[in-house]
Scaffold this motif. Structure first.
Motif, PDB file in Angstrom:
ATOM      1  N   GLY A 151       3.545  20.679 -22.376  1.00 20.28           N
ATOM      2  CA  GLY A 151       4.258  21.953 -22.416  1.00 20.28           C
ATOM      3  C   GLY A 151       5.466  21.923 -23.328  1.00 20.28           C
ATOM      4  N   SER A 181      10.272  21.877 -22.076  1.00 21.05           N
ATOM      5  CA  SER A 181       9.677  22.755 -21.074  1.00 21.05           C
ATOM      6  C   SER A 181      10.106  22.315 -19.680  1.00 21.05           C
ATOM      7  CB  SER A 181       8.146  22.712 -21.185  1.00 21.05           C
ATOM      8  OG  SER A 181       7.562  23.403 -20.107  1.00 21.05           O
ATOM      9  N   LEU A 185       2.621  23.578 -17.142  1.00 19.80           N
ATOM     10  CA  LEU A 185       1.526  24.498 -17.449  1.00 19.80           C
ATOM     11  C   LEU A 185       0.466  24.405 -16.355  1.00 19.80           C
ATOM     12  CD1 LEU A 185       1.048  23.853 -21.280  1.00 19.80           C
ATOM     13  CD2 LEU A 185       2.282  25.715 -20.169  1.00 19.80           C
ATOM     14  N   LEU A 192      -5.516  29.169 -16.024  1.00 18.00           N
ATOM     15  CA  LEU A 192      -4.838  30.251 -15.305  1.00 18.00           C
ATOM     16  C   LEU A 192      -5.897  31.209 -14.778  1.00 18.00           C
ATOM     17  CD1 LEU A 192      -1.942  31.111 -14.660  1.00 18.00           C
ATOM     18  CD2 LEU A 192      -1.958  32.497 -16.719  1.00 18.00           C
ATOM     19  N   GLN A 201       2.355  37.105 -16.306  1.00 16.11           N
ATOM     20  CA  GLN A 201       2.941  36.044 -17.130  1.00 16.11           C
ATOM     21  C   GLN A 201       2.056  35.837 -18.360  1.00 16.11           C
ATOM     22  OE1 GLN A 201       3.773  32.495 -14.790  1.00 16.11           O
ATOM     23  NE2 GLN A 201       4.452  33.726 -13.059  1.00 16.11           N
ATOM     24  N   VAL A 204       2.225  32.640 -20.456  1.00 13.55           N
ATOM     25  CA  VAL A 204       1.485  31.456 -20.009  1.00 13.55           C
ATOM     26  C   VAL A 204      -0.002  31.615 -20.309  1.00 13.55           C
ATOM     27  CG1 VAL A 204       0.934  29.967 -18.047  1.00 13.55           C
ATOM     28  CG2 VAL A 204       3.176  31.050 -18.182  1.00 13.55           C
TER      29      VAL A 204
END
Length: 559
Positions: A151, A181, A185, A192, A201, A204
């Motif tokens: 990330g 970060s 993640l 996701l 989001q 992301v």
């Protein structure tokens, strides 16, 4: 016991076994719920621990003198540029030119092996592997690298080589932290998955979902190609007011605001139509606008209160001309974006290759909706059929409105391949030109693909007297309908009195078009930041639901 006997339980032994089984089932259900609740608590605790570890690493890097948010690294290359440079290399060989490349991006995966590590870095153009060795960059720099995480955004300077497996990589000489970060993640293999989180989001989602990035790149390409297509045909792109004193050009409930300096109410536009027609009157014979419209209405997979529309107007043209232009433009767009005119939308094959089917609304109601032609010829029977189908009409609504509602109910979702539906009733088309042979209908079409409206167009009404009569009639019959504004746009009528050339105009929903060409199931998948309920509201509901579930679990345990 009567219930037990009715289920075929005849002995005391069977009765005891039944009760024991029931108790065991209830206990199992309770244990499952308890396990789920426990897992959620553990995951929440783990996330809190990860956040704490990330902040500790950031603090440690800062103590070592590392800039956590560096603004000085400027990559000279992109991943896409570099990949062809090393295509000729054999496995386990280094680029003999000894040229040093520099790239920057986000760490997407990492494998550490004590004194060395591999990680994949992603920039806007692609992904590439980086190899870091302690004996190459030195103990001090390697100590800081060990506190890097997936990330983090980093910069790398180094040379090209290929690994044993033949993967082109950068052998790092100078690793630089650009942005640390502080949040992890989503897990690599699951990504996701929560749709609500993907929309809420989006940043992301774009990091971890390649398909989402591809969708929005296609959206940008589609809009660019539309501009190119229209500009090549002599259309001029213009901008018209987003805030209007009288919302017009469509039937919809507007958003209202107030202008302090002018001391007037203003409305976010529901359509740019009346302003674009003013430009036709002013002498711009081909105009278009791609911009936001706002309608204070419901949310669905096809509707967002803020959406993007293409509207274009052409002087000395009819709706037949726009059917030809629309067919040409959308089929061309499809081929440019997808390399084919035959696509699949949510498991259904759609052929966008011309020619497209054309039919009147009455023909569609008969051929697709299965309505007897004799019914359509009798206004009383049309009204009766609408009532029979459970369609609720306003008291002032006539057979034209009833036909349109019957079409929506019985026909629309069955039109899969592109179909132009023409001859809409005058009653529901206040801005369209009446058909000269049959004034009960207008010179108008709507385009349907995959069972949904994609475009709406008509030969424009340019008779100021007729336009005023229609506006007045619409207002007189509005009743409680909030979608019809209570005031005539007098300036637009005045503009028509100066003379507007015969013309045709059309509106195409960009979001729905992008959905079709990218196989997106929801309009929220093609809007970067769709409207959602505030998180605070959702958390409040979740808290109440959790409390209810807790009480239910307690009752289950007692039972």
């Amino acid at each position: 016991m009567i219930k037990l006997y009715s289920q075929g339980i005849s002995s005391g032994r069977e009765c005891r076994f039944f009760l024991w089984s029931l108790a065991r089932a209830r206990l199992t259900s309770f244990l499952i719920l308890l396990s789920i609740s426990y897992c959620k608590r553990v995951m929440s605790k783990e996330n809190t621990q990860i956040l704490k570890q990330r902040r500790e690493k950031a603090d440690a890097l800062a103590d070592l003198g590392v800039k956590l948010y560096n603004n000085n690294f400027k990559p000279a290359n992109t991943v896409k540029e570099i990949l062809p440079k090393g295509a000729h290399l054999a496995a386990e060989t280094q680029d003999e030119t000894n040229y040093s490349y520099s790239i920057a991006g986000r760490i997407m995966s990492m494998r550490k092996f004590g004194k060395a590590a591999f990680f994949h870095l992603a920039d806007t153009s692609g992904r590439m592997q980086v190899y870091i060795k302690k004996d190459r960059i030195g103990d001090e720099v390697f100590a800081t690298f060990k506190k890097w995480d997936i990330g983090d955004i980093v910069g790398i300077e180094g040379k090209l080589f290929k690994t044993k497996t033949g993967e082109l990589s950068v052998l790092a000489d100078k690793p630089v932290m650009i942005s640390k970060s502080l949040r992890p993640l989503p897990e690599k293999f699951h990504g996701l998955k929560d749709v609500e989180t993907r929309y809420r989001q989006r940043y992301v989602d774009l990091i971890v979902t390649p398909e989402s990035r591809d969708t929005f790149r296609k959206r940008v390409a589609i809009i660019r190609l539309i501009r190119e297509f229209l500009a090549n045909r002599g259309f001029m792109e213009v901008e018209t007011p987003m805030m209007q004193p009288i919302p017009g050009g469509a039937t919809a409930k507007p958003f209202k605001t107030f202008h302090n300096a002018l001391d007037i109410d203003l409305y976010l536009r529901i359509a740019p139509e009346l302003y674009l027609k003013r430009l036709l009157i002013g002498g711009f014979e081909r105009v278009f606008e791609i911009g936001r419209n706002f309608r204070n209405e419901g949310l669905s997979t096809r509707h967002n209160p803020e959406f993007t529309m293409l509207e274009f107007y052409q002087a000395y043209a009819t709706y037949h001309d726009l059917m030809d232009l629309t067919e040409e433009m959308i089929s061309w767009l499809c081929e440019e974006v997808n390399d084919t005119m035959e696509i699949e939308y949510q498991g259904t094959k759609v052929n966008l290759a011309p020619p497209w089917k054309r039919m009147t609304m009455d023909e569609a109601l008969i051929e697709v909706g299965g309505i007897d032609p004799a019914v359509l010829a009798d206004n009383d029977k049309v009204m009766a059929l609408a009532d029979e189908k459970g369609i609720q009409l306003e008291e002032q609504a006539g057979p034209g409105k009833a036909k349109t509602e019957l079409f929506d109910l019985l026909v629309e979702e069955k039109l899969i391949d592109p179909t132009f539906v023409t001859a809409y009733p005058t009653e529901v088309s206040p801005l369209a030109r009446k058909n000269e042979e049959n004034p009960e209908v207008t010179d108008r079409f709507e385009l349907f693909v995959t069972g949904r409206e994609m475009a709406n167009a008509f030969s424009e009404l340019n008779d100021p007297v007729d336009q005023r009569i229609r506006f007045e009639k619409q207002i007189a019959e509005k009743g409680d309908d909030e979608e019809i504004f209570h005031e005539i746009d007098e300036d637009f009528v005045r503009a028509l009195e100066y003379g507007m050339p015969s013309a045709a105009g059309e509106g195409i929903g960009i979001d729905r078009l992008v959905m079709l060409l990218t196989d997106a199931p929801s309009i929220r998948d093609v809007i970067l930041f769709p409207h959602l309920k505030p998180e605070a509201q959702l958390q409040g509901k979740k808290k109440k639901k959790k409390q209810k579930q807790k009480h239910a679990d307690n009752r289950e345990c007692k039972n």
